[in-house]
Design a protein around this motif. Structure first.
Motif, PDB file in Angstrom:
ATOM      1  N   ASN A 139       0.816  -1.218   0.000  1.00 42.54           N
ATOM      2  CA  ASN A 139       0.000   0.000   0.000  1.00 42.54           C
ATOM      3  C   ASN A 139       0.844   1.259   0.000  1.00 42.54           C
ATOM      4  O   ASN A 139       0.330   2.361  -0.239  1.00 42.54           O
ATOM      5  CB  ASN A 139      -0.951   0.009   1.195  1.00 42.54           C
ATOM      6  N   ALA A 140       2.149   1.115   0.241  1.00 42.81           N
ATOM      7  CA  ALA A 140       3.057   2.253   0.128  1.00 42.81           C
ATOM      8  C   ALA A 140       3.059   2.819  -1.281  1.00 42.81           C
ATOM      9  O   ALA A 140       3.473   3.969  -1.502  1.00 42.81           O
ATOM     10  CB  ALA A 140       4.473   1.841   0.525  1.00 42.81           C
ATOM     11  N   GLN A 141       2.590   2.027  -2.252  1.00 41.72           N
ATOM     12  CA  GLN A 141       2.494   2.524  -3.636  1.00 41.72           C
ATOM     13  C   GLN A 141       1.658   3.792  -3.729  1.00 41.72           C
ATOM     14  O   GLN A 141       1.880   4.628  -4.599  1.00 41.72           O
ATOM     15  CB  GLN A 141       1.921   1.437  -4.551  1.00 41.72           C
ATOM     16  N   ALA A 142       0.698   3.942  -2.810  1.00 44.67           N
ATOM     17  CA  ALA A 142      -0.174   5.119  -2.849  1.00 44.67           C
ATOM     18  C   ALA A 142       0.593   6.406  -2.560  1.00 44.67           C
ATOM     19  O   ALA A 142       0.154   7.495  -2.943  1.00 44.67           O
ATOM     20  CB  ALA A 142      -1.317   4.955  -1.851  1.00 44.67           C
ATOM     21  N   SER A 255      -5.791   0.674  -6.949  1.00 41.83           N
ATOM     22  CA  SER A 255      -4.512   1.235  -6.526  1.00 41.83           C
ATOM     23  C   SER A 255      -4.510   2.725  -6.839  1.00 41.83           C
ATOM     24  O   SER A 255      -5.517   3.287  -7.264  1.00 41.83           O
ATOM     25  CB  SER A 255      -3.354   0.505  -7.212  1.00 41.83           C
ATOM     26  N   SER A 256      -3.396   3.381  -6.612  1.00 36.49           N
ATOM     27  CA  SER A 256      -3.330   4.833  -6.764  1.00 36.49           C
ATOM     28  C   SER A 256      -3.569   5.256  -8.214  1.00 36.49           C
ATOM     29  O   SER A 256      -3.362   4.485  -9.155  1.00 36.49           O
ATOM     30  CB  SER A 256      -1.959   5.343  -6.318  1.00 36.49           C
ATOM     31  N   LYS A 257      -3.994   6.483  -8.379  1.00 41.68           N
ATOM     32  CA  LYS A 257      -4.246   7.029  -9.718  1.00 41.68           C
ATOM     33  C   LYS A 257      -2.998   6.924 -10.593  1.00 41.68           C
ATOM     34  O   LYS A 257      -3.071   6.557 -11.769  1.00 41.68           O
ATOM     35  CB  LYS A 257      -4.693   8.493  -9.609  1.00 41.68           C
ATOM     36  N   ASP A 258      -1.829   7.230 -10.010  1.00 46.49           N
ATOM     37  CA  ASP A 258      -0.586   7.195 -10.780  1.00 46.49           C
ATOM     38  C   ASP A 258      -0.269   5.807 -11.318  1.00 46.49           C
ATOM     39  O   ASP A 258       0.386   5.666 -12.353  1.00 46.49           O
ATOM     40  CB  ASP A 258       0.579   7.688  -9.913  1.00 46.49           C
ATOM     41  N   SER A 259      -0.726   4.772 -10.616  1.00 44.50           N
ATOM     42  CA  SER A 259      -0.396   3.406 -11.034  1.00 44.50           C
ATOM     43  C   SER A 259      -1.077   3.014 -12.335  1.00 44.50           C
ATOM     44  O   SER A 259      -0.658   2.058 -12.993  1.00 44.50           O
ATOM     45  CB  SER A 259      -0.771   2.411  -9.929  1.00 44.50           C
ATOM     46  N   TYR A 260      -2.123   3.744 -12.707  1.00 40.68           N
ATOM     47  CA  TYR A 260      -2.857   3.429 -13.941  1.00 40.68           C
ATOM     48  C   TYR A 260      -2.416   4.297 -15.124  1.00 40.68           C
ATOM     49  O   TYR A 260      -3.038   4.260 -16.185  1.00 40.68           O
ATOM     50  CB  TYR A 260      -4.355   3.594 -13.712  1.00 40.68           C
ATOM     51  N   ASP A 261      -1.348   5.086 -14.945  1.00 40.49           N
ATOM     52  CA  ASP A 261      -0.846   5.960 -16.006  1.00 40.49           C
ATOM     53  C   ASP A 261      -0.073   5.112 -17.019  1.00 40.49           C
ATOM     54  O   ASP A 261       1.069   4.728 -16.775  1.00 40.49           O
ATOM     55  CB  ASP A 261       0.060   7.033 -15.395  1.00 40.49           C
ATOM     56  N   GLU A 262      -0.709   4.824 -18.149  1.00 41.41           N
ATOM     57  CA  GLU A 262      -0.099   3.915 -19.128  1.00 41.41           C
ATOM     58  C   GLU A 262       1.148   4.509 -19.775  1.00 41.41           C
ATOM     59  O   GLU A 262       2.082   3.776 -20.108  1.00 41.41           O
ATOM     60  CB  GLU A 262      -1.131   3.538 -20.195  1.00 41.41           C
ATOM     61  N   ALA A 263       1.184   5.824 -19.918  1.00 42.42           N
ATOM     62  CA  ALA A 263       2.375   6.452 -20.501  1.00 42.42           C
ATOM     63  C   ALA A 263       3.562   6.300 -19.565  1.00 42.42           C
ATOM     64  O   ALA A 263       4.689   5.991 -19.995  1.00 42.42           O
ATOM     65  CB  ALA A 263       2.103   7.928 -20.789  1.00 42.42           C
TER      66      ALA A 263
END
Length: 281
Positions: A139-142, A255-263
């Motif tokens: 969860n530190a990924q957040a 998961s966090s919004k940033d984790s779904y950034d495909e670019a």
């Protein structure tokens, strides 16, 4: 898991050992990794004594890409199939350390090691399909941010920031891998194991760890409970064909919004491929 071969990295203690033990009790043939030959062999003996079957031992420091490549060669030479790869190995260092290749240790072990090992074993996983890649995140990924201008923490290092970045990198890698494996029978998922009572981070703890871990330890999960989601993602028939997910407490989570950034995921993949020598600059 009878007849299936499962690779578990970092299996000599903590969640990794509990994961290996749990899968062995389900009938899996194991291939476990550790840095120390005696400790890894002892883990194998304990698993066999508990009723597990075949346990192959591989020794390497996965922060070293040279050792990791040797490890992959040894695995490919001795394992005719790989049904599940559990990327469990990881760590936390409060002060900056460099690996043999001059890379920042946290980034090298927590992200580049699973990235490189998965890619080196991917053909064997595809040959063994249906197969699964399971990566232990947190969860530190957040709280993580990928700083492409300072991935190695050369200009400004913080143990917590490096760790959080690496756990976000685990998710970006998992989601990108799942996209690249669409149309195959190899799945890729990641997980948060929970707050588990292990020796994690003990080599070089931060001030907050020294202060709070002794207080929180009575409330932490046991290693066996912490391994439950890793075991589930490795073995559950209900998850056959499920890919690109993040799981906690046995259930899918956002998961966090940033984790779904495909670019960002594609950029990190390309940078990682260069840093691990899979592609040239």
């Amino acid at each position: 898991m009878q007849g299936m071969t499962v690779v578990v990295t970092g299996a000599t203690g903590g969640i990794g050992k509990a994961t290996a033990m749990g899968l062995a009790m389900m009938g899996a043939n194991l291939a476990i990794t550790g840095r120390d030959i005696e400790r890894t062999e002892e883990t194998a003996r304990q698993i066999r004594a508990a009723g597990g079957g075949q346990v192959d031992v591989f020794v390497a420091d996965l922060s070293s890409q040279a050792q990791l490549r040797r490890l992959a060669d040894e695995m490919l030479g001795s394992l005719s199939r790989i049904d599940v790869l559990v990327n469990n190995v990881g760590g936390y260092w409060n002060t900056r350390h460099a690996t043999a290749e001059g890379l920042e240790h946290t980034f090298a072990l927590n992200h580049l090691a699973p990235f490189l090992l998965t890619n080196l074993l991917l053909d064997r996983l595809q040959q063994s399909a249906p197969a699964r890649v399971v990566t232990v995140s947190s969860n530190a990924q957040a709280m993580g941010r990928i700083d492409f201008n300072d991935l190695q923490g050369e200009r400004n290092y913080s143990g917590a920031r490096a760790y959080n970045q690496s756990k976000l990198a685990n998710l970006l890698f998992t989601y990108e891998l799942a996209r690249r494996l669409q149309g195959t029978s190899v799945t890729a998922n990641a997980l948060h194991p929970g707050m588990v009572s292990t020796g994690f981070g003990a080599e070089d703890p931060g001030g907050a760890q020294r202060l709070f871990v002794p207080i929180l330890r009575p409330f932490m999960l046991t290693e066996a409970r912490g391994a439950a989601t890793s075991i589930q993602l490795s073995s559950s028939p209900a998850l056959e064909g499920i890919s690109g997910g993040f799981f906690a407490k046995g259930k899918p989570r956002k998961s966090s919004k940033d984790s779904y950034d495909e670019a960002s995921a594609e950029r990190l993949w390309n940078v990682s491929a260069v840093l691990t020598g899979l592609t040239s600059t």
